[in-house]
Design an enzyme around this catalytic site. Structure first.
Site, mmCIF file in Angstrom:
data_model
loop_
_atom_site.group_PDB
_atom_site.id
_atom_site.type_symbol
_atom_site.label_atom_id
_atom_site.label_comp_id
_atom_site.label_asym_id
_atom_site.label_seq_id
_atom_site.Cartn_x
_atom_site.Cartn_y
_atom_site.Cartn_z
ATOM 1 N N ARG A 129 -7.767 -14.955 17.600
ATOM 2 C CA ARG A 129 -7.603 -13.683 17.738
ATOM 3 C C ARG A 129 -8.131 -12.731 19.067
ATOM 4 N NH1 ARG A 129 -7.142 -10.721 12.928
ATOM 5 N NH2 ARG A 129 -8.023 -12.386 11.792
ATOM 6 N N ARG B 241 0.191 -8.528 8.212
ATOM 7 C CA ARG B 241 -1.161 -8.318 8.038
ATOM 8 C C ARG B 241 -1.242 -6.911 7.321
ATOM 9 N NH1 ARG B 241 -4.230 -7.003 11.881
ATOM 10 N NH2 ARG B 241 -6.027 -8.367 10.736
ATOM 11 N N CYS C 29 12.600 -4.606 0.145
ATOM 12 C CA CYS C 29 12.454 -4.026 -1.312
ATOM 13 C C CYS C 29 10.858 -4.211 -1.854
ATOM 14 C CB CYS C 29 13.633 -4.646 -2.166
ATOM 15 S SG CYS C 29 14.966 -4.222 -1.127
ATOM 16 N N GLU C 30 10.012 -3.814 -1.272
ATOM 17 C CA GLU C 30 8.579 -4.013 -2.022
ATOM 18 C C GLU C 30 7.685 -2.670 -1.591
ATOM 19 O OE1 GLU C 30 6.199 -7.381 -1.858
ATOM 20 O OE2 GLU C 30 8.117 -8.705 -1.854
HETATM 21 C C1 LIG Z 1 -8.465 -19.675 12.127
HETATM 22 C C2 LIG Z 1 -9.381 -20.390 12.428
HETATM 23 C C3 LIG Z 1 -9.997 -20.465 13.848
HETATM 24 C C4 LIG Z 1 -9.522 -19.102 14.663
HETATM 25 O O1 LIG Z 1 -10.016 -17.933 14.177
HETATM 26 P P1 LIG Z 1 -10.277 -16.597 14.983
HETATM 27 O O2 LIG Z 1 -10.610 -15.701 14.001
HETATM 28 O O3 LIG Z 1 -8.773 -16.256 15.157
HETATM 29 O O4 LIG Z 1 -10.845 -16.711 16.210
HETATM 30 C C5 LIG Z 1 -10.888 -21.255 14.474
HETATM 31 N N1 LIG Z 1 -10.971 -22.165 13.835
HETATM 32 C C6 LIG Z 1 -10.877 -22.702 12.745
HETATM 33 C C7 LIG Z 1 -10.986 -23.839 12.016
HETATM 34 C C8 LIG Z 1 -9.803 -21.764 12.250
HETATM 35 O O5 LIG Z 1 -9.421 -21.999 10.877
#
Ligand SMILES: *Cc1c(COP(=O)(O)O)cnc(C)c1O
Length: 422
Positions: A278, A314, A346-347
């Site tokens: 992210r 999200r 439709c939600e």
């Molecule tokens: C989802 C995930 C990430 C990434 O997480 P972010 O919050 O997007 O940084 C890293 N490692 C594992 C094992 C994950 O499942």
């Protein structure tokens, strides 16, 4: 910091006006900024300078091959959680020795693919998985390099659906049993445990949960080593939160995170692996949508837009906040109104925001849903038989469609009728 700014009254991705892309590819669409991706990667890498670190971009946050390739060109590795993501990472040109394979339910076929590809390490999340990998490695006549994913049982204080490091979560091996399982792995044929892995959740708004988890990992390294077991690598996962526009307090960034990591682990002499998703991709992408109707309800005004929960899930899945802005820059003195921005599905859950103040809108206007570069396109579906949303990558004044829209015809093409219905 991102590269989606108004230029001459028009919202641009770097130097490309979003309205021009909309004319060309239609709406809705995702657009990513190369400069923003690069900046986020470089800031993250800079925060970890001095460590022997491999930054494995979390492919599940944005698995577009062009996005992965953009990051791989800067030196990024990849963190993958399925055989499909492994294929994408390899197609994007990520070196196998920079790929970590994580995930709680890897099948024997996926494990074999990862071993054949020669990935850096496979993170093991349970004893049955360890046994399965041992069998697969023996069959292939190779040794599997593994990290043991430990569940440190800390509360990441994030949304319940994206917390992963509590004792009750399905992820990793309970930290109280990790020593025993690590020793068992070291004695198993075809298995070479090289270190520990953790990932406690996503969108963390504070660093203190990392402190608690780091302490437990550190203790574990010490006791494993005291037992004569080698621990050479530590994979700290991802999880750093990003601002979506609704936080009162500024969030801790990569620099503060890097400080904590260095304070905890600099003296251990381990290779370090990070799996940010992210924090790299989130602010590097937006979703552009067009207003279909402005509907004045009994108590609310609705902006009915052509993007929906199937394109960006999200808000409906995590009650997530996303900033929404007009693509034509509002002028001083323009009227604003309060709207619920909703999709056509439709939600009732198909709602991007409620009672949001926006410049007064008319049908045909374009809006941008910001901070949609992570967990956006990757989670899109075709619910309601809607075309699969396309993705566009911008670089300076250039742009390219990097995933075309999967049209309704494409969706219908993959269905077939049984003989008795023909
Ligand atoms: C989802 C995930 C990430 C990434 O997480 P972010 O919050 O997007 O940084 C890293 N490692 C594992 C094992 C994950 O499942």
């Amino acid at each position: 910091m991102d590269h989606f700014q108004y230029q001459g009254g028009r919202l641009c991705a770097e130097d490309v006006a979003l309205a021009d892309i909309a004319d060309d590819v239609g709406t809705p669409f995702y657009v990513y900024s190369t400069a923003t991706l690069e900046r986020h990667y470089n800031v993250f890498a800079e925060a970890l300078s001095g460590l022997d670190a491999t930054i494995c971009f979390s492919v599940k946050s944005n698995s577009n091959i062009a996005v992965i390739r953009t990051l791989a060109n800067l030196g990024a590795g990849a963190d993958v959680v399925s055989g499909g993501e492994l294929k994408r990472a390899l197609m994007a040109g990520v070196a196998p020795e920079k790929i970590v394979f994580s995930g709680v339910g890897k099948t024997a076929l996926e494990l074999a693919d990862a071993l054949r590809a020669g990935v850096m390490q496979i993170n093991i999340e349970s004893e049955p998985e360890l046994e399965a990998l041992s069998r697969v490695a023996m069959e292939l006549g190779v040794e599997a390099t593994i990290g043991l994913r430990v569940n440190p049982d800390v509360d990441a204080r994030t949304h319940a659906k994206i917390t992963t490091g509590r004792g009750e979560n399905k992820f990793g091996i309970e930290w109280t049993r990790a020593h025993e399982v690590y020793a068992r792995a070291a004695a198993m044929p075809g298995i070479n445990p090289v270190g520990l892995a953790m990932h406690i959740g996503s969108q963390l708004g504070e660093l203190s949960p990392f402190d608690d988890a780091f302490m437990r990992i550190k203790d574990l390294v010490a006791t494993l080593r005291a037992d004569g077991l080698a621990v050479e690598s530590l994979d700290l996962g991802g999880g750093l939160g990003i601002p979506y526009g609704d936080q009162a307090e500024p969030l801790p960034g990569p620099a503060q995170y890097g400080e904590k990591v260095k304070a905890a682990f600099s003296d251990l002499g381990c290779r370090m692996i990070f799996e940010p998703g992210r924090v790299i991709a989130g602010n590097a992408g937006i979703l552009v949508t067009r207003v279909i109707y402005v509907k004045e309800g009994a108590t609310r005004n609705f902006l009915i837009v052509d993007a929906a929960m199937n394109d960006l899930t999200r808000p409906s899945l995590y009650d997530a906040y996303h900033d929404i802005v007009a693509i034509s820059e509002p002028a001083a003195g323009d009227k604003s109104d309060t709207y619920d921005v909703v999709g056509p599905i439709c939600e009732t859950g198909d709602t991007f925001c409620r009672e949001r103040s926006l410049p007064r809108q008319a049908a045909g206007n374009l809006l941008a849903v910001r901070t949609a570069g992570a967990y956006g396109a990757v989670m899109a579906s075709t619910y309601n038989t809607r075309a699969l949303v396309p993705e566009v990558l911008v670089r300076g004044g250039d742009y390219a469609v990097v995933r075309r829209r999967l049209e309704v015809e494409d969706l219908l093409d993959i269905e077939q009728q049984p003989s008795w219905l023909k």
